[in-house]
Design a protein around this motif. Structure first.
Motif, PDB file in Angstrom:
ATOM      1  N   SER A   1      -9.504  -1.923  12.272  1.00 24.10           N
ATOM      2  CA  SER A   1      -8.320  -1.435  12.976  1.00 24.10           C
ATOM      3  C   SER A   1      -7.035  -2.098  12.514  1.00 24.10           C
ATOM      4  O   SER A   1      -6.003  -1.454  12.470  1.00 24.10           O
ATOM      5  N   SER A   2      -7.064  -3.370  12.158  1.00 23.33           N
ATOM      6  CA  SER A   2      -5.793  -3.984  11.759  1.00 23.33           C
ATOM      7  C   SER A   2      -5.987  -5.226  10.904  1.00 23.33           C
ATOM      8  O   SER A   2      -6.428  -6.253  11.389  1.00 23.33           O
ATOM      9  N   ILE A   3      -5.632  -5.081   9.644  1.00 19.78           N
ATOM     10  CA  ILE A   3      -5.598  -6.226   8.726  1.00 19.78           C
ATOM     11  C   ILE A   3      -4.138  -6.500   8.430  1.00 19.78           C
ATOM     12  O   ILE A   3      -3.387  -5.573   8.115  1.00 19.78           O
ATOM     13  N   PRO A   4      -3.705  -7.761   8.515  1.00 18.00           N
ATOM     14  CA  PRO A   4      -2.304  -8.042   8.167  1.00 18.00           C
ATOM     15  C   PRO A   4      -2.052  -7.584   6.732  1.00 18.00           C
ATOM     16  O   PRO A   4      -2.849  -7.847   5.828  1.00 18.00           O
ATOM     17  N   LEU A   5      -0.968  -6.856   6.530  1.00 21.51           N
ATOM     18  CA  LEU A   5      -0.654  -6.293   5.214  1.00 21.51           C
ATOM     19  C   LEU A   5       0.040  -7.360   4.355  1.00 21.51           C
ATOM     20  O   LEU A   5       1.255  -7.320   4.142  1.00 21.51           O
ATOM     21  N   ARG A   6      -0.761  -8.320   3.872  1.00 23.66           N
ATOM     22  CA  ARG A   6      -0.184  -9.373   3.037  1.00 23.66           C
ATOM     23  C   ARG A   6      -0.023  -8.860   1.603  1.00 23.66           C
ATOM     24  O   ARG A   6      -0.468  -7.771   1.266  1.00 23.66           O
ATOM     25  N   LYS A   7       0.598  -9.736   0.771  1.00 23.02           N
ATOM     26  CA  LYS A   7       0.994  -9.325  -0.572  1.00 23.02           C
ATOM     27  C   LYS A   7      -0.174  -8.747  -1.382  1.00 23.02           C
ATOM     28  O   LYS A   7      -0.066  -7.673  -1.980  1.00 23.02           O
ATOM     29  N   TRP A   8      -1.323  -9.435  -1.365  1.00 22.91           N
ATOM     30  CA  TRP A   8      -2.456  -8.974  -2.190  1.00 22.91           C
ATOM     31  C   TRP A   8      -2.908  -7.574  -1.799  1.00 22.91           C
ATOM     32  O   TRP A   8      -3.249  -6.748  -2.637  1.00 22.91           O
ATOM     33  N   LEU A   9      -2.867  -7.329  -0.493  1.00 22.71           N
ATOM     34  CA  LEU A   9      -3.340  -6.041   0.002  1.00 22.71           C
ATOM     35  C   LEU A   9      -2.288  -4.952  -0.262  1.00 22.71           C
ATOM     36  O   LEU A   9      -2.605  -3.849  -0.710  1.00 22.71           O
ATOM     37  N   LEU A  10      -1.034  -5.318  -0.010  1.00 26.69           N
ATOM     38  CA  LEU A  10       0.079  -4.399  -0.251  1.00 26.69           C
ATOM     39  C   LEU A  10       0.070  -3.920  -1.707  1.00 26.69           C
ATOM     40  O   LEU A  10       0.200  -2.730  -1.993  1.00 26.69           O
ATOM     41  N   GLU A  11      -0.126  -4.873  -2.617  1.00 24.22           N
ATOM     42  CA  GLU A  11      -0.047  -4.531  -4.042  1.00 24.22           C
ATOM     43  C   GLU A  11      -1.244  -3.721  -4.524  1.00 24.22           C
ATOM     44  O   GLU A  11      -1.174  -3.038  -5.541  1.00 24.22           O
ATOM     45  N   SER A  12      -2.328  -3.787  -3.799  1.00 23.66           N
ATOM     46  CA  SER A  12      -3.496  -2.990  -4.193  1.00 23.66           C
ATOM     47  C   SER A  12      -3.402  -1.551  -3.680  1.00 23.66           C
ATOM     48  O   SER A  12      -4.149  -0.677  -4.112  1.00 23.66           O
ATOM     49  N   LEU A  13      -2.470  -1.304  -2.761  1.00 23.37           N
ATOM     50  CA  LEU A  13      -2.299   0.055  -2.222  1.00 23.37           C
ATOM     51  C   LEU A  13      -1.551   0.947  -3.205  1.00 23.37           C
ATOM     52  O   LEU A  13      -0.571   0.493  -3.806  1.00 23.37           O
ATOM     53  N   PRO A  14      -1.959   2.207  -3.383  1.00 25.02           N
ATOM     54  CA  PRO A  14      -1.153   3.135  -4.182  1.00 25.02           C
ATOM     55  C   PRO A  14       0.251   3.233  -3.571  1.00 25.02           C
ATOM     56  O   PRO A  14       0.382   3.164  -2.337  1.00 25.02           O
ATOM     57  N   PRO A  15       1.279   3.361  -4.402  1.00 27.73           N
ATOM     58  CA  PRO A  15       2.658   3.346  -3.894  1.00 27.73           C
ATOM     59  C   PRO A  15       2.912   4.289  -2.722  1.00 27.73           C
ATOM     60  O   PRO A  15       3.594   3.925  -1.773  1.00 27.73           O
ATOM     61  N   HIS A  16       2.327   5.504  -2.763  1.00 29.77           N
ATOM     62  CA  HIS A  16       2.657   6.455  -1.682  1.00 29.77           C
ATOM     63  C   HIS A  16       2.000   6.069  -0.357  1.00 29.77           C
ATOM     64  O   HIS A  16       2.299   6.648   0.681  1.00 29.77           O
ATOM     65  N   LEU A  17       1.104   5.097  -0.368  1.00 31.33           N
ATOM     66  CA  LEU A  17       0.490   4.643   0.888  1.00 31.33           C
ATOM     67  C   LEU A  17       1.152   3.364   1.417  1.00 31.33           C
ATOM     68  O   LEU A  17       0.787   2.850   2.466  1.00 31.33           O
ATOM     69  N   GLN A  18       2.149   2.866   0.654  1.00 31.16           N
ATOM     70  CA  GLN A  18       2.838   1.640   1.084  1.00 31.16           C
ATOM     71  C   GLN A  18       3.985   1.959   2.049  1.00 31.16           C
ATOM     72  O   GLN A  18       4.558   3.038   1.985  1.00 31.16           O
ATOM     73  N   PRO A  19       4.330   1.003   2.909  1.00 30.81           N
ATOM     74  CA  PRO A  19       5.500   1.206   3.777  1.00 30.81           C
ATOM     75  C   PRO A  19       6.753   1.322   2.915  1.00 30.81           C
ATOM     76  O   PRO A  19       6.794   0.764   1.826  1.00 30.81           O
ATOM     77  N   PRO A  20       7.772   2.059   3.383  1.00 26.74           N
ATOM     78  CA  PRO A  20       9.013   2.185   2.617  1.00 26.74           C
ATOM     79  C   PRO A  20       9.579   0.798   2.316  1.00 26.74           C
ATOM     80  O   PRO A  20       9.573  -0.071   3.196  1.00 26.74           O
TER      81      PRO A  20
END
Lengths: 319, 319
Positions: free
Chosen positions: B137-156
């Protein structure tokens, strides 16, 4: 934002809708935060024949209330009590009711009643017990009672074949300008009986009366009651009209549902057969559990229903 | 007429909204009949510092389940379990879950999870434990996780000042045509953090995932999941989208309410001061109880809210 806070002290069943399960969901639908203290935790209501679980001890209830008090969480505007298991638990709850009333003289406290002799009972309740608002939810409308009703308050004659086809609901408010020089303003309304026994109806009705009792909504509000200008309603009669309307509609829905079940799920009451085959009783009870979840639009005023308005019984005290 | 029957085995608190109190009302609002077995009966949640009441013993739980079984009242389509007090009670409930699953292989059973290493954890759950649907349900969106996300799934980017401002929700369904030749179809969505700690959020979220998980609604329905034709949704991702949307909206409502309270009711967490003055903690907790009753329109889809749709993370397994 919130309609306020109600403390409900009632029985709990895992399956079905009686006690707290018949009261809490409707109160929440109507916007109340409900604090819930369970007096028993049972599998199902006793009508099923087999039931089990545990009763809260007086010590347990006192501990829960004690901690809520310490945490300043015991400040409901309204109190609703139902089945209380045993004398000690009753003392614990009476003590809480007393404390709450001392802390908040405007506390609205609803508990069940059951009378035989109407005027005497109302007089006793109003005068000796200082209960300003009394509701008698359902008296069988037998000949003596029917004939004492003013004609415009009687059911239409075409529908009056049997003297058990109707129930009468009575609301008596001793704190209302409508009462004139009488002891109280009495309102009444007949309701057609729905055949069969359904559990939890009284619990639902009580909860709805409490939810719809809104002294603050009237410009002539007093502590316990008021009239609504231009109408012959009291705060109490208005609440009871709403409660009657919704309870009757939920019951009709439940009845229609039960009537559509397969035959083996709606065998009539027969004590001998029920004892021989406990599943017979269980199936009947299960089919008659109130359709509260399915009828939530009724509770929230979002369904078209047949209104059951209470009318003023002007000459109740001086016929 | 009814969305079906859910057996909820959870903790009960008299005051406030955690455990069963956070789950049952939303499930009822969404049309489910909920059978409620209380594992504890407490005054309030433990975050208040002072709390009390009783825990149901394993024998008590077994008795309630036993009688429900005898009365043929133990046939829920779905099972929701929360806090279970102690090992013996856990055994009693595991036994019930096993029985229900044997009696109904399509039973939808929801219980909580908590992981650190994403792929490994999902692989273990899907392959070793044969759990077809997993929601984190909720993982803190830290740098490693953010960077592994495809750009269109990242927060603006404009909103990404701090790496703790967002949480990530992940849904992984191993029983869906969308998964292709991967282990599962993974969907994800970021959610802005709402500052402060609110109790019962996980209980509410779980209940809403369960309520909105509707395999039968899809024409390509299989036992545990399916895709919705023309979309990149699975039954699971659709349910989680709804649950995220509503949980976030309820939490926002609660946050706005808490922020509008007088200053003494919203003192920040300070363990030293909280221990010295227990009322400080109590007032903060009370102000943060979920506004479920006030937000019931959100739960019933009757309020305009900001939708949080899950998107397919196509290359999760083969980045």
């Amino acid at each position: 934002m919130s309609k306020g806070r109600i403390l409900s002290i009632q029985s709990h069943v895992a399956f079905g809708y009686v006690g707290g399960k018949a009261a809490i969901f409707p109160l929440q639908c109507l916007g109340y935060d409900v604090d819930v203290v369970n007096t028993v935790n049972f599998s199902n209501h006793s009508g099923y024949g087999r039931f089990g679980g545990s009763r809260a001890s007086a010590a347990e209830l006192s501990q829960i209330f004690g901690i809520m008090e310490q945490n300043v969480l015991l400040h409901p505007e309204r109190l609703l009590t139902g089945y209380i298991p045993g004398g000690e638990a009753l003392s614990a709850i009476t003590e809480i009711a007393r404390k709450l009333r001392n802390g908040n003289p405007q506390l609205v406290y609803l508990l069940d009643l059951d009378v035989s002799s109407l005027q005497r009972a109302l007089k006793t309740l109003h005068e000796e017990y200082h209960v300003p608002n009394v509701v008698i939810s359902s008296i069988p409308l037998r000949k003596w009672l029917l004939e004492s009703l003013p004609p415009h308050l009687q059911p239409p004659t075409g529908y009056r074949d049997s003297d058990t086809d109707f129930l009468l609901c009575i609301a008596s408010s001793s704190d209302s300008p409508l009462k004139g020089d009488s002891l109280s303003a009495v309102h009444t309304r007949y309701i057609p009986c729905i055949p069969g026994y359904f559990s939890g109806v009284g619990d639902l009705f009580s909860a709805l009366v409490l939810a719809h009792y809104e002294p603050s909504k009237s410009p002539t509000a007093s502590v316990n009651g008021s009239i609504h200008p231009g109408t012959e309603e009291t705060t109490l009669s208005r609440a009871v009209s709403q409660a009657l309307t919704k309870t009757h509609a939920i019951l009709s829905l439940t009845h229609r549902y039960a009537a559509a079940l397969p035959e083996e799920d709606r065998q009539p009451t027969d004590e001998e057969l029920d004892v021989k085959e406990p599943e017979r009783l269980v199936r009947r009870m299960k089919g008659r559990e109130l359709k509260l979840v399915q009828g939530q639009d009724i509770i929230r005023n979002e369904a078209a229903v047949d209104h059951k308005n209470m009318d003023w019984w002007v000459k109740f005290w001086k016929p």
